[in-house]
Write a protein that holds these residues in place. Sequence first.
Motif, PDB file in Angstrom:
ATOM      1  N   THR A  83      -0.200  -4.580   5.228  1.00 22.75           N
ATOM      2  CA  THR A  83       0.375  -5.832   5.718  1.00 22.75           C
ATOM      3  C   THR A  83      -0.620  -6.954   5.464  1.00 22.75           C
ATOM      4  O   THR A  83      -1.761  -6.897   5.914  1.00 22.75           O
ATOM      5  CB  THR A  83       0.696  -5.752   7.220  1.00 22.75           C
ATOM      6  N   LEU A  84      -0.169  -7.937   4.709  1.00 26.92           N
ATOM      7  CA  LEU A  84      -1.010  -9.082   4.373  1.00 26.92           C
ATOM      8  C   LEU A  84      -0.813 -10.177   5.407  1.00 26.92           C
ATOM      9  O   LEU A  84       0.282 -10.377   5.917  1.00 26.92           O
ATOM     10  CB  LEU A  84      -0.634  -9.644   3.000  1.00 26.92           C
ATOM     11  N   VAL A 117       3.831  -3.150   0.365  1.00 26.14           N
ATOM     12  CA  VAL A 117       3.012  -4.218   0.935  1.00 26.14           C
ATOM     13  C   VAL A 117       3.960  -5.212   1.597  1.00 26.14           C
ATOM     14  O   VAL A 117       4.927  -5.662   0.987  1.00 26.14           O
ATOM     15  CB  VAL A 117       2.161  -4.919  -0.148  1.00 26.14           C
ATOM     16  N   TRP A 118       3.665  -5.531   2.834  1.00 22.57           N
ATOM     17  CA  TRP A 118       4.457  -6.476   3.619  1.00 22.57           C
ATOM     18  C   TRP A 118       3.646  -7.745   3.868  1.00 22.57           C
ATOM     19  O   TRP A 118       2.417  -7.704   3.937  1.00 22.57           O
ATOM     20  CB  TRP A 118       4.828  -5.871   4.970  1.00 22.57           C
ATOM     21  N   GLY A 136       6.797 -11.135  -6.606  1.00 21.46           N
ATOM     22  CA  GLY A 136       7.532  -9.891  -6.440  1.00 21.46           C
ATOM     23  C   GLY A 136       7.851  -9.464  -5.031  1.00 21.46           C
ATOM     24  O   GLY A 136       8.376  -8.374  -4.817  1.00 21.46           O
ATOM     25  N   TYR A 137       7.566 -10.290  -4.046  1.00 20.85           N
ATOM     26  CA  TYR A 137       7.900  -9.953  -2.662  1.00 20.85           C
ATOM     27  C   TYR A 137       9.336 -10.375  -2.399  1.00 20.85           C
ATOM     28  O   TYR A 137       9.745 -11.468  -2.796  1.00 20.85           O
ATOM     29  CB  TYR A 137       6.947 -10.642  -1.683  1.00 20.85           C
ATOM     30  N   ARG A 154       8.676  -7.929   1.536  1.00 21.84           N
ATOM     31  CA  ARG A 154       8.096  -6.648   1.144  1.00 21.84           C
ATOM     32  C   ARG A 154       8.069  -6.526  -0.370  1.00 21.84           C
ATOM     33  O   ARG A 154       8.955  -7.002  -1.071  1.00 21.84           O
ATOM     34  CB  ARG A 154       8.930  -5.510   1.721  1.00 21.84           C
ATOM     35  N   LYS A 155       7.025  -5.840  -0.832  1.00 21.80           N
ATOM     36  CA  LYS A 155       6.907  -5.498  -2.242  1.00 21.80           C
ATOM     37  C   LYS A 155       6.655  -4.001  -2.320  1.00 21.80           C
ATOM     38  O   LYS A 155       5.716  -3.489  -1.698  1.00 21.80           O
ATOM     39  CB  LYS A 155       5.754  -6.268  -2.895  1.00 21.80           C
ATOM     40  N   ILE A 156       7.505  -3.315  -3.067  1.00 25.32           N
ATOM     41  CA  ILE A 156       7.332  -1.892  -3.296  1.00 25.32           C
ATOM     42  C   ILE A 156       6.381  -1.740  -4.475  1.00 25.32           C
ATOM     43  O   ILE A 156       6.563  -2.373  -5.518  1.00 25.32           O
ATOM     44  CB  ILE A 156       8.677  -1.200  -3.607  1.00 25.32           C
TER      45      ILE A 156
END
Length: 188
Positions: A83-84, A117-118, A136-137, A154-156
């Motif tokens: 998580t950013l 990544v969230w 890409g989120y 979210r980005k996978i």
Amino acid sequence: MSTPEVRIDIVRDEAAGELLTVRRAAFVSEAQIYDDPNIPPLTQTLEELRADLADPDVVTLGAWIGHRLVGSIRVGLEGPKATLGRLAVAPDLQGKGIGTQLLLAVPAHLRADTSEVWVFTGQDSLQNLAMYTKHGYEHQYDQAAGDLTYAYLRKILGDDADDADDADDTDDDEPDETADAATEAEPV
């Protein structure tokens, strides 16, 4: 205008005071958007920040120009999820691609099993939302917290072409279209 020569590295305890100063300066604009001077990045104490830097499940990356810390991003690690938050760039250097450089540096500091990544930011922080979308989120949902509504993106992670393309997408000769100002993060 070109992107400044920036070094990205992990922020250590000795830079905690400087990090607190950069975050506070960067998040003033967010506080103004939401008419709320009490957002967590503005109320976090030095002691709380030092505890965060010492947490083994948190990586804080800093952007330096020479000896000056000019930006940072916080990465919380929890199982296969990162998580950013608290993406911050010094006000005098916003819009020069430093926030993008920090964002693109994150994957190298993730655990091997990280699959997604969230990030979340205020729903009205349009420049932040545009930057994340550009890289890409994808918007997943909104959630109210008091008077604020956060947008969660979210980005996978995987072997797709977007990840490879992002590595070269630093806009070296163009100013970043986003403010690279600040991203609201989880409360401490």
